[in-house]
Scaffold this motif. Structure first.
Motif, PDB file in Angstrom:
ATOM      1  N   ILE A 273       0.904  -1.021   0.005  1.00  0.00           N
ATOM      2  CA  ILE A 273      -0.139  -0.031  -0.029  1.00  0.00           C
ATOM      3  C   ILE A 273       0.883   1.621   0.309  1.00  0.00           C
ATOM      4  O   ILE A 273       0.353   2.740  -1.071  1.00  0.00           O
ATOM      5  N   ALA A 274       1.988   1.239   0.134  1.00  0.00           N
ATOM      6  CA  ALA A 274       2.504   2.264   0.962  1.00  0.00           C
ATOM      7  C   ALA A 274       3.380   2.890  -0.381  1.00  0.00           C
ATOM      8  O   ALA A 274       3.326   3.731  -1.159  1.00  0.00           O
ATOM      9  N   HIS A 275       3.742   1.519  -1.059  1.00  0.00           N
ATOM     10  CA  HIS A 275       4.853   2.038  -2.310  1.00  0.00           C
ATOM     11  C   HIS A 275       3.375   2.285  -4.096  1.00  0.00           C
ATOM     12  O   HIS A 275       4.007   3.414  -4.259  1.00  0.00           O
ATOM     13  N   ILE A 276       2.549   2.000  -3.585  1.00  0.00           N
ATOM     14  CA  ILE A 276       1.233   1.965  -4.455  1.00  0.00           C
ATOM     15  C   ILE A 276       1.002   4.255  -3.897  1.00  0.00           C
ATOM     16  O   ILE A 276       0.459   4.867  -5.228  1.00  0.00           O
ATOM     17  N   THR A 277       0.494   4.155  -3.429  1.00  0.00           N
ATOM     18  CA  THR A 277       0.258   6.113  -2.146  1.00  0.00           C
ATOM     19  C   THR A 277       1.349   6.641  -2.619  1.00  0.00           C
ATOM     20  O   THR A 277       1.031   7.631  -3.353  1.00  0.00           O
ATOM     21  N   ASN A 278       3.043   6.296  -3.032  1.00  0.00           N
ATOM     22  CA  ASN A 278       3.982   6.602  -3.112  1.00  0.00           C
ATOM     23  C   ASN A 278       4.003   7.682  -4.371  1.00  0.00           C
ATOM     24  O   ASN A 278       4.411   8.055  -4.912  1.00  0.00           O
ATOM     25  N   ASN A 284       1.398  14.157  -8.562  1.00  0.00           N
ATOM     26  CA  ASN A 284       0.744  15.175  -8.476  1.00  0.00           C
ATOM     27  C   ASN A 284      -0.812  14.369  -8.369  1.00  0.00           C
ATOM     28  O   ASN A 284      -1.749  14.992  -8.844  1.00  0.00           O
ATOM     29  N   VAL A 285      -1.440  13.129  -8.139  1.00  0.00           N
ATOM     30  CA  VAL A 285      -2.652  12.641  -7.759  1.00  0.00           C
ATOM     31  C   VAL A 285      -2.976  12.590  -6.268  1.00  0.00           C
ATOM     32  O   VAL A 285      -3.247  11.981  -5.388  1.00  0.00           O
ATOM     33  N   ALA A 286      -3.991  13.310  -6.596  1.00  0.00           N
ATOM     34  CA  ALA A 286      -4.830  13.829  -4.854  1.00  0.00           C
ATOM     35  C   ALA A 286      -5.388  12.536  -4.599  1.00  0.00           C
ATOM     36  O   ALA A 286      -6.126  11.792  -4.872  1.00  0.00           O
ATOM     37  N   GLU A 287      -5.208  11.980  -3.287  1.00  0.00           N
ATOM     38  CA  GLU A 287      -6.204  10.985  -2.163  1.00  0.00           C
ATOM     39  C   GLU A 287      -8.126  11.538  -2.951  1.00  0.00           C
ATOM     40  O   GLU A 287      -8.111  13.039  -2.987  1.00  0.00           O
ATOM     41  N   ASN A 288      -8.594  10.625  -3.281  1.00  0.00           N
ATOM     42  CA  ASN A 288     -10.316  10.867  -3.572  1.00  0.00           C
ATOM     43  C   ASN A 288     -10.340  12.376  -4.230  1.00  0.00           C
ATOM     44  O   ASN A 288     -11.556  12.781  -4.131  1.00  0.00           O
ATOM     45  N   SER A 289      -9.719  11.849  -5.371  1.00  0.00           N
ATOM     46  CA  SER A 289      -9.842  12.362  -6.453  1.00  0.00           C
ATOM     47  C   SER A 289      -9.915  12.354  -7.595  1.00  0.00           C
ATOM     48  O   SER A 289     -10.856  13.376  -8.897  1.00  0.00           O
ATOM     49  N   PHE A 290     -10.718  11.378  -7.722  1.00  0.00           N
ATOM     50  CA  PHE A 290     -11.406  10.647  -8.983  1.00  0.00           C
ATOM     51  C   PHE A 290     -13.072  10.822  -8.069  1.00  0.00           C
ATOM     52  O   PHE A 290     -13.679  10.844  -7.632  1.00  0.00           O
ATOM     53  N   GLY A 291     -13.335  10.977  -9.963  1.00  0.00           N
ATOM     54  CA  GLY A 291     -15.225  11.418  -9.308  1.00  0.00           C
ATOM     55  C   GLY A 291     -15.504  11.402 -10.931  1.00  0.00           C
ATOM     56  O   GLY A 291     -15.136  10.319 -12.120  1.00  0.00           O
TER      57      GLY A 291
END
Length: 388
Positions: A273-278, A284-291
């Motif tokens: 999870i840490a690798h994917i998050t980094n 510059n893909v922020a969390e909860n930016s998918f819509g």
């Protein structure tokens, strides 16, 4: 056969293979040196047998065995039927006009996704039932395409003469029967040959139709097993009970993914999870930016008109043909429902269900892992997928 032996083991294996249960538990042949169960009653469904056993009689050295089947009331002379929509008086223009007269405000003003869907479905089905009501049709055995009216007439004459011969024993009737029998054979073979030669030549450049003809000819490589006839090994016992087989398939199909994942090695740090998050953070893909963007009525209308009318109907009982025909009238309420689903994050429960059909892949047909599931989805759920 009360003692263990290779023959007894072979018989038990035979019973398990075909799902038989042996009802006789007492010896049926008794003599001074042995007591054996030589007479058997084999059944596949013991719940349909009320009693069984052995009756002592002195007619022979074998005892009389019996079993009593539970009496069930059946409707005799009833044909197999299926339900379908009657399009005898159906007119697409009148159907659309009736849909346009429906007050869709109850759907459009609804803020609950499930409620909006069920109100839409109720209104649509009410109109559909008026223009294409449900009817039961008898399933008839289809005649072969090469069977002509002349050939059928000869068959009737042939059967008439053999029936007459059995009653009168006249040699003339029998001779006439032989003549007609040979004529029927000759004409049937000729008509069958002519049909296949013609249809194969006509469809040489259409592989799908050509293979359909070859399958009718008897060159099919695979034999499809009907779901109602599938027998599965459940706890090492071959079971043909429909509900138990369905439950076993359901358990297997819903847990097979977890079972396969459990066999995989634990993920290394590279795929953690840490690798994917980094990985996404450095881009510059922020969390909860998918819509998801809202669906327009124009886009919904295009998708409705592109639906194939031959698609199988799902558990919602909304045929694709009528959804396509009524596209101009239902585009507004359907667009509202999908946009409501996007904004609330809720999909109608009715669209989450599917009819699952097990398709045999290879090897033994008695093992669940040798089947793959095919889901018959709701047409509207497929429309929603395309919109998203």
């Amino acid at each position: 056969m009360l003692k263990k032996s290779t023959l007894l083991s072979a018989l038990c294996n035979f019973q398990r293979m075909f799902g038989f249960n042996q009802l006789i538990a007492e010896p049926t042949r008794v003599c001074t040196q042995s007591r054996s169960i030589l007479d058997l009653v084999l059944v596949t469904e013991t719940d349909k047998i009320s009693q069984s056993g052995v009756i002592d009689v002195g007619i022979s050295d074998h005892m009389m065995i019996y079993c009593t089947r539970k009496v069930t009331k059946h409707i005799f002379n009833k044909h197999n039927t299926v339900q379908t929509r009657s399009t005898k008086s159906y007119n697409s223009t009148n159907f659309v006009s009736s849909l346009n007269e429906v007050d869709w405000s109850a759907v459009i003003n609804c803020t609950n996704t499930d409620d909006a869907w069920f109100k839409f479905k109720e209104n649509f089905m009410n109109v559909l039932d008026k223009h294409a009501p449900l009817k039961e049709i008898r399933i008839k055995q289809r005649s072969k395409p090469w069977m002509t009216s002349e050939l059928i007439g000869l068959i009737k004459q042939r059967d008439k003469y053999i029936s007459s011969f059995k009653q009168t024993n006249k040699q003339t009737d029998h001779d006439q029967y032989l003549v007609l029998r040979n004529k029927v054979r000759y004409m049937k073979d000729k008509a069958k040959s002519f049909y296949f030669v013609n249809t194969i030549n006509q469809n040489r450049n259409q592989p799908k139709k050509l293979w359909s003809i070859l399958n009718d000819l008897g060159t099919k490589s695979k034999c499809k097993t009907k779901c109602s006839r599938i027998g599965l090994l459940i706890n090492n016992v071959l079971c043909f009970d429909k509900s138990k087989v369905a439950d076993h398939f359901n358990t297997f199909f819903t847990t097979v993914a977890d079972s396969l994942v459990a066999k995989l090695p634990l993920p290394s740090g590279r795929f953690g999870i840490a690798h994917i998050t980094n990985f996404y953070r450095t881009r510059n893909v922020a969390e909860n930016s998918f819509g998801l963007s809202m669906v327009s009525e124009e886009h919904m209308y295009e998708i409705l008109k592109s639906v194939s009318p031959h698609k199988a109907t799902g558990l919602d009982h909304l045929p694709a043909k009528f959804l396509k025909d009524g596209a101009s009238a239902i585009v507004v309420p359907l667009t509202h429902i999908i946009n409501l689903s996007i904004s609330t994050g809720v999909i109608p429960d009715d669209l989450k269900m599917a009819r699952v059909v097990p398709i045999h892949k290879k090897d033994s047909k008695n093992v669940a892992r040798n089947y793959r599931p095919v889901s018959i989805l709701s047409t509207v759920s497929k429309i929603f997928e395309r919109c998203l």
